[in-house]
Scaffold this motif. Structure first.
Motif, PDB file in Angstrom:
ATOM      1  N   MET A  31      44.099  40.172  45.797  1.00  0.00           N
ATOM      2  CA  MET A  31      45.437  40.073  45.217  1.00  0.00           C
ATOM      3  C   MET A  31      45.546  38.795  44.406  1.00  0.00           C
ATOM      4  SD  MET A  31      47.768  39.143  48.586  1.00  0.00           S
ATOM      5  CE  MET A  31      47.705  40.844  49.072  1.00  0.00           C
ATOM      6  N   ASN A  32      46.577  38.738  43.601  1.00  0.00           N
ATOM      7  CA  ASN A  32      46.803  37.550  42.797  1.00  0.00           C
ATOM      8  C   ASN A  32      47.353  36.453  43.712  1.00  0.00           C
ATOM      9  OD1 ASN A  32      47.742  35.537  41.045  1.00  0.00           O
ATOM     10  ND2 ASN A  32      48.124  37.036  39.436  1.00  0.00           N
ATOM     11  N   LYS A  38      41.721  30.265  45.565  1.00  0.00           N
ATOM     12  CA  LYS A  38      40.660  31.242  45.374  1.00  0.00           C
ATOM     13  C   LYS A  38      40.639  32.276  46.491  1.00  0.00           C
ATOM     14  CE  LYS A  38      37.318  28.536  42.679  1.00  0.00           C
ATOM     15  NZ  LYS A  38      38.171  27.603  42.049  1.00  0.00           N
ATOM     16  N   GLY A  39      40.995  31.869  47.697  1.00  0.00           N
ATOM     17  CA  GLY A  39      40.955  32.808  48.807  1.00  0.00           C
ATOM     18  C   GLY A  39      41.563  32.205  50.048  1.00  0.00           C
ATOM     19  N   LEU A  40      41.710  33.054  51.064  1.00  0.00           N
ATOM     20  CA  LEU A  40      42.217  32.572  52.344  1.00  0.00           C
ATOM     21  C   LEU A  40      41.743  33.493  53.457  1.00  0.00           C
ATOM     22  CD1 LEU A  40      45.009  34.333  53.411  1.00  0.00           C
ATOM     23  CD2 LEU A  40      45.751  33.401  51.246  1.00  0.00           C
ATOM     24  N   ILE A  52      41.066  37.539  48.714  1.00  0.00           N
ATOM     25  CA  ILE A  52      40.361  36.919  47.591  1.00  0.00           C
ATOM     26  C   ILE A  52      41.192  37.106  46.327  1.00  0.00           C
ATOM     27  CG2 ILE A  52      38.244  36.968  46.208  1.00  0.00           C
ATOM     28  CD1 ILE A  52      36.850  38.153  48.728  1.00  0.00           C
ATOM     29  N   HIS A  53      41.302  36.029  45.555  1.00  0.00           N
ATOM     30  CA  HIS A  53      42.046  36.095  44.290  1.00  0.00           C
ATOM     31  C   HIS A  53      41.395  37.147  43.393  1.00  0.00           C
ATOM     32  CE1 HIS A  53      44.662  34.908  41.105  1.00  0.00           C
ATOM     33  NE2 HIS A  53      43.705  34.404  40.363  1.00  0.00           N
ATOM     34  N   ASN A  54      42.187  38.104  42.940  1.00  0.00           N
ATOM     35  CA  ASN A  54      41.641  39.251  42.219  1.00  0.00           C
ATOM     36  C   ASN A  54      41.221  38.970  40.779  1.00  0.00           C
ATOM     37  OD1 ASN A  54      44.175  38.998  41.086  1.00  0.00           O
ATOM     38  ND2 ASN A  54      44.846  41.073  41.555  1.00  0.00           N
ATOM     39  N   GLN A  61      33.982  35.684  43.625  1.00  0.00           N
ATOM     40  CA  GLN A  61      34.483  36.535  44.709  1.00  0.00           C
ATOM     41  C   GLN A  61      33.497  36.544  45.873  1.00  0.00           C
ATOM     42  OE1 GLN A  61      35.542  40.463  43.315  1.00  0.00           O
ATOM     43  NE2 GLN A  61      36.960  39.653  41.783  1.00  0.00           N
ATOM     44  N   ARG A  62      32.217  36.656  45.563  1.00  0.00           N
ATOM     45  CA  ARG A  62      31.165  36.627  46.586  1.00  0.00           C
ATOM     46  C   ARG A  62      31.164  35.304  47.335  1.00  0.00           C
ATOM     47  NH1 ARG A  62      25.882  36.095  45.000  1.00  0.00           N
ATOM     48  NH2 ARG A  62      24.811  36.616  46.899  1.00  0.00           N
ATOM     49  N   PHE A  63      31.224  34.211  46.582  1.00  0.00           N
ATOM     50  CA  PHE A  63      31.199  32.894  47.204  1.00  0.00           C
ATOM     51  C   PHE A  63      32.428  32.688  48.093  1.00  0.00           C
ATOM     52  CE2 PHE A  63      32.006  28.386  47.595  1.00  0.00           C
ATOM     53  CZ  PHE A  63      30.767  27.933  48.025  1.00  0.00           C
ATOM     54  N   VAL A  64      33.595  33.056  47.587  1.00  0.00           N
ATOM     55  CA  VAL A  64      34.825  32.886  48.359  1.00  0.00           C
ATOM     56  C   VAL A  64      34.773  33.744  49.622  1.00  0.00           C
ATOM     57  CG1 VAL A  64      37.334  33.272  48.352  1.00  0.00           C
ATOM     58  CG2 VAL A  64      36.223  32.156  46.401  1.00  0.00           C
ATOM     59  N   CYS A  65      34.273  34.961  49.517  1.00  0.00           N
ATOM     60  CA  CYS A  65      34.155  35.819  50.696  1.00  0.00           C
ATOM     61  C   CYS A  65      33.240  35.163  51.729  1.00  0.00           C
ATOM     62  CB  CYS A  65      33.630  37.201  50.305  1.00  0.00           C
ATOM     63  SG  CYS A  65      33.658  38.393  51.667  1.00  0.00           S
TER      64      CYS A  65
END
Length: 137
Positions: A31-32, A38-40, A52-54, A61-65
């Motif tokens: 989601m935005n 970047k993420g939570l 993850i910020h869309n 996205q991979r790194f934040v995950c």
């Protein structure tokens, strides 16, 4: 941390943070999240979520995950935001650990080649180049 990553990769036969999160029962949402976030990671009613910020590129996205997965594995019960290094949030020890976990997970099963720069190695395995600047915050 190294042993934990080794066990995860061996048990689930992948170093993909998305596949690992799914296997561990962690729900992933996109989601935005606004500028700077970047993420939570959070828990609600015994369910675990990575958001993850869309609008991030796939490598981010991979790194934040992977980073948020680190919070689940290393910092049970702590909800933390992964924010850009220039935001109002001080990264601190837990964030540095999560960044290191993410790099180690995403690089599991690979190695830097002789005379290869760290930046080239990260690019080859899909880790954002900027990561090198905040590993040692």
């Amino acid at each position: 941390m190294d042993e934990l990553i080794k066990r995860l990769v061996k048990k689930y036969k992948t170093n993909s943070p998305f596949e690992l999160a799914g296997a561990l029962g962690i729900h992933i949402r996109f989601m935005n999240l606004g500028e700077g976030t970047k993420g939570l990671y959070y828990r609600k009613l015994k369910r675990r979520f990575i958001v993850i910020h869309n609008e991030l590129p796939l490598e981010w996205q991979r790194f934040v995950c992977a980073h948020e997965l680190a919070h689940d594995r290393l910092h049970k019960g702590v909800n933390r935001f992964f924010l850009e290094e220039n935001s109002y949030f001080s990264s601190g020890k837990l964030e540095r650990q999560a960044n290191l976990f993410a790099v180690k997970l995403l690089s599991a099963g690979t190695s830097i080649e002789q005379e290869e720069s760290l930046q080239s190695y990260y690019a080859r395995i899909g880790i954002p180049a900027e990561v090198v600047f905040f590993l040692d915050d």
